[in-house]
Design a protein around this motif. Structure first.
Motif, mmCIF file in Angstrom:
data_model
loop_
_atom_site.group_PDB
_atom_site.id
_atom_site.type_symbol
_atom_site.label_atom_id
_atom_site.label_comp_id
_atom_site.label_asym_id
_atom_site.label_seq_id
_atom_site.Cartn_x
_atom_site.Cartn_y
_atom_site.Cartn_z
ATOM 1 N N UNK A 1 -49.732 25.370 46.216
ATOM 2 C CA UNK A 1 -50.345 26.199 45.183
ATOM 3 C C UNK A 1 -50.915 25.265 44.111
ATOM 4 N N UNK A 2 -52.210 25.366 43.794
ATOM 5 C CA UNK A 2 -52.796 24.411 42.856
ATOM 6 C C UNK A 2 -52.514 24.727 41.392
ATOM 7 N N UNK A 3 -51.909 25.886 41.123
ATOM 8 C CA UNK A 3 -51.712 26.308 39.745
ATOM 9 C C UNK A 3 -50.331 25.904 39.233
ATOM 10 N N UNK A 4 -50.289 25.413 38.000
ATOM 11 C CA UNK A 4 -49.018 25.140 37.354
ATOM 12 C C UNK A 4 -48.521 26.383 36.630
ATOM 13 N N UNK A 5 -47.399 26.249 35.930
ATOM 14 C CA UNK A 5 -46.851 27.361 35.171
ATOM 15 C C UNK A 5 -47.470 27.406 33.777
ATOM 16 N N UNK A 6 -47.582 28.586 33.187
ATOM 17 C CA UNK A 6 -48.046 28.685 31.794
ATOM 18 C C UNK A 6 -47.135 27.880 30.867
ATOM 19 N N UNK A 7 -47.699 27.421 29.762
ATOM 20 C CA UNK A 7 -46.964 26.521 28.870
ATOM 21 C C UNK A 7 -45.669 27.156 28.359
ATOM 22 N N UNK A 8 -45.711 28.422 27.993
ATOM 23 C CA UNK A 8 -44.506 29.069 27.465
ATOM 24 C C UNK A 8 -43.410 29.114 28.525
ATOM 25 N N UNK A 9 -43.810 29.343 29.762
ATOM 26 C CA UNK A 9 -42.836 29.406 30.848
ATOM 27 C C UNK A 9 -42.271 28.022 31.150
ATOM 28 N N UNK A 10 -43.114 26.998 31.068
ATOM 29 C CA UNK A 10 -42.637 25.628 31.269
ATOM 30 C C UNK A 10 -41.588 25.258 30.224
#
Length: 354
Positions: A33-42
Protein backbone atom coordinates in the motif's frame (compact mmCIF):
# COMPACT_ATOMS: atom_id res chain seq x y z
CA UNK A 1 34.69 -27.98 8.89
CA UNK A 2 32.74 -28.25 5.64
CA UNK A 3 29.42 -26.56 4.96
CA UNK A 4 28.80 -29.13 2.23
CA UNK A 5 28.89 -31.94 4.81
CA UNK A 6 26.43 -30.26 7.18
CA UNK A 7 23.84 -28.42 5.09
CA UNK A 8 21.23 -30.43 3.17
CA UNK A 9 22.10 -30.81 -0.54
CA UNK A 10 18.74 -29.38 -1.65
CA UNK A 11 19.29 -26.29 0.51
CA UNK A 12 22.79 -25.86 -0.91
CA UNK A 13 21.25 -25.81 -4.37
CA UNK A 14 18.62 -23.20 -3.47
CA UNK A 15 18.78 -19.43 -3.76
CA UNK A 16 17.59 -17.04 -1.07
CA UNK A 17 14.29 -15.24 -1.58
CA UNK A 18 15.17 -12.24 -3.78
CA UNK A 19 14.46 -8.82 -2.30
CA UNK A 20 16.01 -6.12 -4.51
CA UNK A 21 17.44 -2.90 -3.09
CA UNK A 22 14.88 -0.17 -3.83
CA UNK A 23 16.98 2.76 -2.63
CA UNK A 24 16.34 5.80 -4.82
CA UNK A 25 13.71 3.98 -6.90
CA UNK A 26 9.97 4.33 -7.33
CA UNK A 27 9.08 1.07 -5.58
CA UNK A 28 6.19 -0.70 -7.30
CA UNK A 29 7.35 -4.32 -7.13
CA UNK A 30 5.95 -5.78 -3.90
CA UNK A 31 2.21 -5.00 -3.81
CA UNK A 32 2.58 -2.63 -0.86
CA UNK A 33 0.00 0.00 0.00
CA UNK A 34 1.67 3.28 -1.05
CA UNK A 35 -0.20 5.40 1.48
CA UNK A 36 1.06 6.20 4.96
CA UNK A 37 -1.09 6.98 7.99
CA UNK A 38 -2.49 10.47 8.65
CA UNK A 39 -0.30 12.55 10.96
CA UNK A 40 -2.76 12.50 13.87
CA UNK A 41 -3.00 8.72 13.68
CA UNK A 42 0.78 8.36 13.52
CA UNK A 43 1.10 10.46 16.66
CA UNK A 44 -1.53 8.45 18.50
CA UNK A 45 0.08 5.18 17.43
CA UNK A 46 3.46 6.44 18.63
CA UNK A 47 2.02 7.14 22.07
CA UNK A 48 0.44 3.68 22.15
CA UNK A 49 3.69 1.92 21.18
CA UNK A 50 5.61 3.94 23.78
CA UNK A 51 3.53 2.20 26.46
CA UNK A 52 4.51 -1.31 25.32
CA UNK A 53 6.57 -3.32 27.81
CA UNK A 54 9.58 -4.16 25.66
CA UNK A 55 11.18 -6.03 28.55
CA UNK A 56 8.44 -8.67 28.56
CA UNK A 57 7.80 -11.55 26.18
CA UNK A 58 4.71 -11.17 24.01
CA UNK A 59 1.52 -13.05 24.82
CA UNK A 60 1.46 -16.22 22.71
CA UNK A 61 -2.29 -15.90 22.15
CA UNK A 62 -3.18 -12.23 22.72
CA UNK A 63 -6.87 -12.36 23.64
CA UNK A 64 -7.74 -8.72 22.91
CA UNK A 65 -6.09 -8.73 19.49
CA UNK A 66 -7.67 -12.06 18.55
CA UNK A 67 -11.12 -10.85 19.61
CA UNK A 68 -10.84 -7.59 17.67
CA UNK A 69 -9.46 -9.33 14.60
CA UNK A 70 -12.18 -11.97 14.67
CA UNK A 71 -14.91 -9.33 14.88
CA UNK A 72 -13.42 -6.97 12.29
CA UNK A 73 -12.72 -9.65 9.70
CA UNK A 74 -16.03 -11.49 10.02
CA UNK A 75 -14.69 -14.77 11.37
CA UNK A 76 -17.77 -16.98 11.85
CA UNK A 77 -18.84 -18.21 15.26
CA UNK A 78 -17.15 -21.47 16.13
CA UNK A 79 -14.02 -20.74 14.12
CA UNK A 80 -10.68 -19.95 15.76
CA UNK A 81 -7.76 -17.72 14.78
CA UNK A 82 -4.04 -18.46 14.73
CA UNK A 83 -1.53 -15.61 14.38
CA UNK A 84 1.70 -15.70 12.42
CA UNK A 85 4.67 -13.50 11.60
CA UNK A 86 3.08 -12.77 8.24
CA UNK A 87 1.32 -15.46 6.24
CA UNK A 88 4.78 -16.81 5.29
CA UNK A 89 5.20 -18.20 8.81
CA UNK A 90 1.71 -19.70 8.75
CA UNK A 91 2.57 -21.54 5.53
CA UNK A 92 5.71 -22.84 7.25
CA UNK A 93 3.66 -23.97 10.26
CA UNK A 94 1.26 -25.88 8.03
CA UNK A 95 4.21 -27.55 6.30
CA UNK A 96 5.85 -28.50 9.60
CA UNK A 97 2.63 -29.98 10.98
CA UNK A 98 1.78 -31.99 7.86
CA UNK A 99 5.26 -33.28 6.91
CA UNK A 100 4.47 -36.96 7.34
CA UNK A 101 5.67 -39.76 5.02
CA UNK A 102 3.89 -39.50 1.68
CA UNK A 103 2.69 -35.94 2.33
CA UNK A 104 2.00 -33.66 -0.62
CA UNK A 105 1.16 -30.03 -1.28
CA UNK A 106 -0.84 -29.17 -4.39
CA UNK A 107 -1.21 -25.68 -5.85
CA UNK A 108 -2.01 -24.12 -9.23
CA UNK A 109 0.98 -22.68 -11.07
CA UNK A 110 2.03 -19.97 -11.49
CA UNK A 111 1.24 -19.11 -7.89
CA UNK A 112 2.75 -17.76 -4.67
CA UNK A 113 6.30 -19.08 -4.46
CA UNK A 114 6.22 -19.75 -0.71
CA UNK A 115 3.84 -22.69 -1.11
CA UNK A 116 6.57 -24.56 -2.95
CA UNK A 117 9.51 -23.23 -0.93
CA UNK A 118 7.98 -24.17 2.43
CA UNK A 119 7.11 -27.61 1.10
CA UNK A 120 10.68 -28.17 -0.04
CA UNK A 121 12.08 -26.96 3.30
CA UNK A 122 9.88 -29.52 5.07
CA UNK A 123 10.73 -32.34 2.67
CA UNK A 124 7.18 -32.53 1.29
CA UNK A 125 6.37 -33.37 -2.32
CA UNK A 126 5.13 -30.26 -4.11
CA UNK A 127 2.78 -30.72 -7.06
CA UNK A 128 2.36 -27.60 -9.18
CA UNK A 129 -0.60 -27.89 -11.55
CA UNK A 130 -0.35 -25.47 -14.50
CA UNK A 131 -3.23 -23.09 -15.03
CA UNK A 132 -4.87 -22.80 -18.42
CA UNK A 133 -3.62 -20.18 -20.87
CA UNK A 134 -6.19 -17.67 -19.58
CA UNK A 135 -4.98 -18.33 -16.00
CA UNK A 136 -8.16 -20.15 -14.98
CA UNK A 137 -8.01 -23.49 -13.17
CA UNK A 138 -7.35 -26.63 -15.17
CA UNK A 139 -10.04 -28.58 -13.36
CA UNK A 140 -9.32 -32.08 -14.76
CA UNK A 141 -5.62 -31.71 -13.89
CA UNK A 142 -6.38 -30.39 -10.40
CA UNK A 143 -8.88 -33.16 -9.70
CA UNK A 144 -6.43 -35.80 -10.94
CA UNK A 145 -3.68 -34.42 -8.69
CA UNK A 146 -5.99 -34.45 -5.66
CA UNK A 147 -7.28 -37.97 -6.40
CA UNK A 148 -3.72 -39.28 -6.70
CA UNK A 149 -2.68 -37.81 -3.33
CA UNK A 150 -5.34 -38.35 -0.64
CA UNK A 151 -4.73 -36.20 2.41
CA UNK A 152 -2.79 -33.52 0.54
CA UNK A 153 -2.75 -29.83 1.46
CA UNK A 154 -4.21 -27.79 -1.40
CA UNK A 155 -3.47 -24.06 -1.68
CA UNK A 156 -5.83 -21.81 -3.63
CA UNK A 157 -4.93 -18.12 -3.72
CA UNK A 158 -8.07 -15.98 -3.99
CA UNK A 159 -7.17 -13.86 -5.95
CA UNK A 160 -4.07 -15.49 -7.33
CA UNK A 161 -0.57 -14.03 -7.30
CA UNK A 162 0.97 -13.17 -9.75
CA UNK A 163 -1.96 -13.43 -12.17
CA UNK A 164 -4.40 -11.29 -10.16
CA UNK A 165 -7.55 -13.23 -11.04
CA UNK A 166 -10.18 -14.83 -8.82
CA UNK A 167 -10.80 -18.51 -9.47
CA UNK A 168 -14.47 -19.41 -10.01
CA UNK A 169 -16.31 -20.17 -6.76
CA UNK A 170 -18.09 -23.22 -8.16
CA UNK A 171 -14.76 -24.69 -9.25
CA UNK A 172 -13.21 -24.01 -5.85
CA UNK A 173 -16.16 -25.75 -4.21
CA UNK A 174 -15.66 -28.75 -6.48
CA UNK A 175 -12.01 -28.95 -5.45
CA UNK A 176 -12.88 -28.53 -1.77
CA UNK A 177 -15.29 -31.46 -1.96
CA UNK A 178 -12.76 -33.56 -3.88
CA UNK A 179 -10.12 -32.84 -1.22
CA UNK A 180 -12.40 -33.81 1.67
CA UNK A 181 -9.73 -36.15 3.04
CA UNK A 182 -7.15 -33.38 3.23
CA UNK A 183 -6.94 -29.64 3.84
CA UNK A 184 -7.71 -26.72 1.52
CA UNK A 185 -6.08 -23.38 2.36
CA UNK A 186 -7.83 -20.39 0.76
CA UNK A 187 -5.20 -17.64 0.68
CA UNK A 188 -6.96 -14.27 0.79
CA UNK A 189 -3.93 -11.98 1.02
CA UNK A 190 -5.54 -9.55 -1.45
CA UNK A 191 -9.09 -9.67 -0.06
CA UNK A 192 -9.29 -5.88 0.54
CA UNK A 193 -9.07 -5.40 -3.23
CA UNK A 194 -11.22 -8.34 -4.32
CA UNK A 195 -14.29 -7.72 -2.21
CA UNK A 196 -15.00 -11.46 -2.05
CA UNK A 197 -14.19 -14.00 0.61
CA UNK A 198 -14.62 -17.60 1.65
CA UNK A 199 -14.59 -16.68 5.33
CA UNK A 200 -18.36 -17.19 5.93
CA UNK A 201 -18.17 -20.63 4.30
CA UNK A 202 -15.81 -22.03 6.93
CA UNK A 203 -18.83 -23.39 8.77
CA UNK A 204 -19.92 -25.31 5.66
CA UNK A 205 -16.59 -26.97 4.85
CA UNK A 206 -14.63 -28.44 7.78
CA UNK A 207 -11.60 -29.13 5.56
CA UNK A 208 -11.17 -25.43 4.65
CA UNK A 209 -9.11 -22.76 6.41
CA UNK A 210 -8.81 -19.12 5.31
CA UNK A 211 -5.43 -17.40 5.48
CA UNK A 212 -4.96 -13.64 5.38
CA UNK A 213 -2.40 -10.96 6.11
CA UNK A 214 -2.63 -7.28 7.01
CA UNK A 215 0.35 -6.56 4.75
CA UNK A 216 -1.58 -5.57 1.63
CA UNK A 217 -4.04 -3.57 3.70
CA UNK A 218 -1.26 -1.12 4.52
CA UNK A 219 0.66 -2.74 7.38
CA UNK A 220 3.33 -4.76 5.58
CA UNK A 221 5.99 -3.60 8.01
CA UNK A 222 4.43 -5.14 11.12
CA UNK A 223 4.36 -8.72 9.68
CA UNK A 224 1.01 -9.99 10.94
CA UNK A 225 -0.83 -12.86 9.31
CA UNK A 226 -3.71 -14.96 10.54
CA UNK A 227 -5.40 -18.25 9.84
CA UNK A 228 -9.10 -18.87 10.46
CA UNK A 229 -10.64 -22.31 10.74
CA UNK A 230 -11.93 -25.00 13.05
CA UNK A 231 -10.21 -25.81 16.33
CA UNK A 232 -9.58 -29.31 14.98
CA UNK A 233 -7.03 -27.88 12.53
CA UNK A 234 -5.75 -24.80 14.34
CA UNK A 235 -5.00 -26.59 17.60
CA UNK A 236 -2.59 -28.84 15.70
CA UNK A 237 -0.88 -25.99 13.86
CA UNK A 238 -0.56 -24.14 17.17
CA UNK A 239 1.69 -26.94 18.42
CA UNK A 240 4.41 -26.07 15.88
CA UNK A 241 4.05 -22.29 16.29
CA UNK A 242 7.14 -20.70 17.87
CA UNK A 243 6.03 -19.67 21.38
CA UNK A 244 6.52 -15.91 20.98
CA UNK A 245 6.19 -15.54 17.23
CA UNK A 246 4.27 -12.22 17.12
CA UNK A 247 6.21 -9.49 18.91
CA UNK A 248 4.74 -6.95 21.32
CA UNK A 249 5.03 -3.99 18.93
CA UNK A 250 3.19 -5.89 16.19
CA UNK A 251 0.47 -6.92 18.63
CA UNK A 252 0.01 -3.37 19.91
CA UNK A 253 0.06 -1.86 16.43
CA UNK A 254 -2.40 -4.43 15.10
CA UNK A 255 -4.82 -3.88 17.98
CA UNK A 256 -4.57 -0.10 17.57
CA UNK A 257 -5.15 -0.16 13.81
CA UNK A 258 -8.19 -2.43 14.12
CA UNK A 259 -9.85 0.54 15.82
CA UNK A 260 -9.06 2.64 12.75
CA UNK A 261 -9.89 0.26 9.93
CA UNK A 262 -11.89 3.01 8.23
CA UNK A 263 -8.60 4.69 7.26
CA UNK A 264 -7.18 1.53 5.70
CA UNK A 265 -10.49 0.66 4.03
CA UNK A 266 -10.60 4.12 2.44
CA UNK A 267 -7.06 3.64 1.12
CA UNK A 268 -8.03 0.25 -0.34
CA UNK A 269 -11.01 1.89 -2.08
CA UNK A 270 -8.67 4.49 -3.60
CA UNK A 271 -6.37 1.76 -4.86
CA UNK A 272 -9.27 -0.16 -6.41
CA UNK A 273 -10.29 2.95 -8.32
CA UNK A 274 -6.70 3.67 -9.31
CA UNK A 275 -6.31 0.07 -10.50
CA UNK A 276 -8.98 0.66 -13.14
CA UNK A 277 -7.39 3.91 -14.29
CA UNK A 278 -3.93 2.32 -14.43
CA UNK A 279 -5.22 -0.68 -16.39
CA UNK A 280 -6.79 1.60 -18.99
CA UNK A 281 -3.62 3.69 -19.33
CA UNK A 282 -1.35 0.67 -19.71
CA UNK A 283 -3.70 -1.08 -22.13
CA UNK A 284 -3.51 1.97 -24.39
CA UNK A 285 0.24 1.45 -24.89
CA UNK A 286 1.18 -0.30 -28.14
CA UNK A 287 1.94 -4.01 -27.87
CA UNK A 288 0.87 -4.32 -24.21
CA UNK A 289 -1.78 -6.74 -22.95
CA UNK A 290 -3.33 -6.19 -19.51
CA UNK A 291 -4.95 -9.09 -17.65
CA UNK A 292 -8.00 -8.57 -15.41
CA UNK A 293 -7.06 -8.14 -11.77
CA UNK A 294 -8.90 -8.34 -8.46
CA UNK A 295 -5.73 -7.54 -6.50
CA UNK A 296 -3.65 -4.39 -6.02
CA UNK A 297 -1.40 -5.18 -8.98
CA UNK A 298 -1.66 -5.75 -12.71
CA UNK A 299 -0.13 -8.54 -14.75
CA UNK A 300 0.85 -7.23 -18.18
CA UNK A 301 2.48 -8.87 -21.18
CA UNK A 302 4.94 -6.91 -23.29
CA UNK A 303 6.95 -7.79 -26.42
CA UNK A 304 10.23 -8.12 -24.47
CA UNK A 305 9.98 -8.27 -20.67
CA UNK A 306 13.73 -8.21 -20.01
CA UNK A 307 14.29 -5.15 -22.18
CA UNK A 308 11.29 -3.34 -20.77
CA UNK A 309 12.24 -4.15 -17.17
CA UNK A 310 15.77 -2.85 -17.78
CA UNK A 311 14.35 0.31 -19.31
CA UNK A 312 12.10 0.91 -16.32
CA UNK A 313 14.96 0.31 -13.91
CA UNK A 314 17.14 2.78 -15.83
CA UNK A 315 14.34 5.31 -15.31
CA UNK A 316 14.32 4.58 -11.55
CA UNK A 317 11.09 2.56 -11.55
CA UNK A 318 11.19 -0.85 -9.84
CA UNK A 319 8.52 -3.38 -10.84
CA UNK A 320 8.59 -7.19 -10.90
CA UNK A 321 9.77 -9.12 -13.93
CA UNK A 322 7.89 -12.43 -13.68
CA UNK A 323 8.65 -13.56 -17.21
CA UNK A 324 10.92 -16.42 -16.14
CA UNK A 325 8.81 -17.65 -13.21
CA UNK A 326 6.68 -19.94 -15.37
CA UNK A 327 6.23 -20.69 -19.07
CA UNK A 328 2.70 -19.19 -18.93
CA UNK A 329 4.22 -15.88 -17.81
CA UNK A 330 6.60 -15.42 -20.74
CA UNK A 331 7.30 -11.70 -21.25
CA UNK A 332 5.06 -10.72 -18.34
CA UNK A 333 5.60 -7.94 -15.81
CA UNK A 334 3.76 -7.33 -12.55
CA UNK A 335 2.94 -3.71 -11.75
CA UNK A 336 1.90 -2.71 -8.23
CA UNK A 337 -0.88 -0.12 -8.11
CA UNK A 338 0.52 3.04 -6.52
CA UNK A 339 -0.70 6.57 -5.97
CA UNK A 340 -1.96 8.55 -9.00
CA UNK A 341 1.39 10.35 -9.19
CA UNK A 342 3.37 7.11 -8.95
CA UNK A 343 1.21 5.41 -11.55
CA UNK A 344 1.58 8.29 -13.98
CA UNK A 345 5.36 8.13 -13.61
CA UNK A 346 5.31 4.37 -14.11
CA UNK A 347 3.18 4.58 -17.26
CA UNK A 348 5.48 7.26 -18.68
CA UNK A 349 8.55 5.14 -17.95
CA UNK A 350 6.84 2.03 -19.33
CA UNK A 351 5.96 3.79 -22.58
CA UNK A 352 9.55 4.91 -22.98
CA UNK A 353 10.91 1.44 -22.20
CA UNK A 354 8.85 -0.66 -24.61
Amino acid sequence: MSVDQVIRPDVLAMSTYPVPDASGLLKLDAMENPYGLPEALRTALGHRLAEVALNRYPAPRPAALLAKLSHAMGVPAGAKLLLGNGSDEIISMIAAATARPGAAVIAPMPGFVMYEMSSRFAGIEFVGVPLKADFSLDMPAMLNAIAARPGAVVYLAYPNNPTGNLFADDEIETLVRAASGGLVVIDEAYQPFAGKTWMPRLVDFPNVVVMRTVSKLGLAGIRLGYLAGSAEWLDQFDKVRPPYNVNVLTQACGEFMLDHLDVLDAQAAELRAERSRLAAAVAALPGVSVYPSDANFLLVRVPDADKTFAGLLARKVLIKNVGKMHVLLANCLRLTVGTPTENAAMVEALAASL
